[in-house]
Write an enzyme that holds these catalytic residues in place. Structure first.
Site, short mmCIF file in Angstrom:
data_model
loop_
_atom_site.label_atom_id
_atom_site.label_comp_id
_atom_site.label_asym_id
_atom_site.label_seq_id
_atom_site.Cartn_x
_atom_site.Cartn_y
_atom_site.Cartn_z
N CYS A 1 -7.98 -6.42 7.20
CA CYS A 1 -8.33 -7.50 6.27
C CYS A 1 -9.17 -8.52 7.04
CB CYS A 1 -7.09 -8.13 5.65
SG CYS A 1 -5.83 -8.68 6.82
N LYS B 1 0.84 -1.21 0.00
CA LYS B 1 0.00 0.00 0.00
C LYS B 1 0.87 1.26 0.00
CE LYS B 1 -3.87 -2.28 2.38
NZ LYS B 1 -3.20 -3.56 2.65
N ASP C 1 7.37 1.21 16.73
CA ASP C 1 6.02 0.86 17.15
C ASP C 1 5.12 2.05 16.88
OD1 ASP C 1 3.66 0.20 18.41
OD2 ASP C 1 4.59 -0.37 20.31
#
Length: 431
Positions: A379, A265, A307
């Site tokens: 997803c 992406k 993170d």
């Protein structure tokens, strides 16, 4: 004189028995708790000289077996008095799935499975032969429970029924199919028309899903894709290609891809618009894949191992105009690509993913500019990770509002022949 059984002769590498045996080692690894990608990596590393044909046969058998595990397991429970040892159970599962996939070659499958059993553990070849021949006589699965019919765990099916009462069976069926292979042309180097001509010239048939790529009629090895090595094309599901489209990008924006690996992406964003992009990834090995993809495609972005939920460690205080929050999730919408997930996940894991997603959303929101937009993506097809997650987020953040996506409040794509399952919600920060 003590009689000793002779060792079984080695299996020819081009034989079905060879493929059945090694596929069973992968299935056994998954059933013992190992991720399929890790199991594949270990097997290929040990056998670097295996041909692409060997690897392809083993991979196909493994994926099919895990997609349909519930059915094979029902047969084994019905036809054995006690559970076989894991290596034998795995071999039976692979052979049972091959019987279903190639009924015209049933006797070949039985013969080759017995040879594989002899190589694995000679004492059980008679049992393997008996189970498989009993299946041929029985013709249909005797165990009529939902797990056997739909080849998904019971808790998974319960969530599908609750979250998608009118479509849960179609979602489960899609999860047992071979996924589509969709291509994304690199706009920096070519376009859809150029890619279509290259595919036609290579004798490859496809259907056009513009603006969301070209889907091959039959998947092929990536090495056969014209222009792949040169960076003219990438493999990306048509559902995933919607992220860059729905992020509402414009030249000059500062964009954050918060959970970026393997970088599909992020690359699509950079191919589409001239923006300043920061790609974050917690795992250093996965972050390296982002860099490899950028290099192949001729793209440049800032890649950091960090993170996303700890902005103090990576954010310079300058707000982002756009944030892609493609968060960790159950992967329930892409399970046909990762069939081990169905059998490794547990119902309690979903709450854990939801908590992780909420942590990331809350941490990222302060880094978004007033008037900026965040696209939340999973997803997953589970409500707790999708619409439920966004409802809870909006309740916590009065300065957030949901924006429509193609005239709908949000978008839940369910897996089908065109794309995998994804959820999208577009959020804007109010002043």
């Amino acid at each position: 004189m003590t009689l000793r059984s002779r060792p079984a002769p080695p299996l020819p590498p081009d034989s079905l028995a060879f493929a059945l045996l090694h596929a069973s080692t992968l299935v056994a690894a998954v059933l013992s708790g190992q991720a399929l990608t890790d199991a594949f990596e270990k097997l290929w590393t040990r056998h670097l000289l295996w041909s692409p044909a060997n690897r392809g046969a083993i991979q196909d058998l493994t994926y099919r077996t895990l997609r349909h595990f519930g059915r094979g397991d029902a047969w084994i429970r019905h036809l054995t008095q006690r559970p076989p040892a894991l290596p034998i159970r795995a071999l039976l599962l692979v052979a049972l799935d091959r019987l279903e996939a190639a009924p015209a070659e049933a006797h070949v499958t039985v013969d080759q499975a017995v040879r594989a059993a002899e190589a694995l553990r000679p004492a059980v070849k008679g049992m393997v032969n008996a189970v498989l021949r009993n299946v041929l006589r029985a013709k249909s699965i005797p165990d009529d429970d939902a797990v056997a019919r739909h080849a998904h765990p019971g808790w998974w099916l319960a969530r599908l029924r609750r979250d998608h009462p009118h479509g849960w069976q179609a979602i489960a069926a899609a999860g047992n199919t071979h996924p589509p292979m969709t291509l994304r042309p690199n706009r920096r180097r070519s376009g859809a028309e150029e890619l279509a001509r290259a595919l036609t010239g290579a004798g490859l048939s496809f259907r056009d899903q513009s603006p969301f790529g070209l889907t091959l009629t039959r998947p092929i090895p990536v090495q056969r894709l014209p222009g792949f090595v040169e960076g003219a094309v990438s493999i990306q599901d048509a559902g995933a290609q919607r992220a860059a489209h729905w992020l509402d990008l414009a030249a000059g924006q500062r964009v954050l891809d918060a959970c970026s690996a393997p970088g599909g992406k992020a690359a699509h964003i950079l191919e589409s618009v001239d923006v300043s992009l920061l790609a974050l990834e917690l795992d250093s090995h996965r972050a390296a894949r982002i860099g490899e993809n950028f290099q192949r495609l001729g793209l440049a972005g800032d890649i950091r191992v960090a993170d996303a939920g700890e902005p103090d460690a990576w954010w310079d205080g300058r707000p982002f105009d756009r944030i892609l929050a493609d968060v960790p999730c159950s992967a329930s919408g892409v399970v046909r690509r990762h069939p081990d997930i169905k059998w490794l996940r547990r119902d309690a894991d979903i709450a854990g993913f939801a908590a992780q997603q909420a942590r990331l959303l809350d941490a990222l929101w302060p880094t978004l500019a007033v008037g900026g937009k965040m696209l939340y993506v999973t997803c997953s097809v589970f409500e707790e990770e999708n619409r439920g997650q966004i409802r809870r987020f909006l309740a916590r953040h009065p300065d957030a509002e949901g924006l429509p996506i193609d005239h709908e409040p949000d978008r839940q794509l369910l897996p089908n022949d065109d794309h995998d399952g994804f959820y999208f919600a577009l959020l804007r920060k109010r002043s």
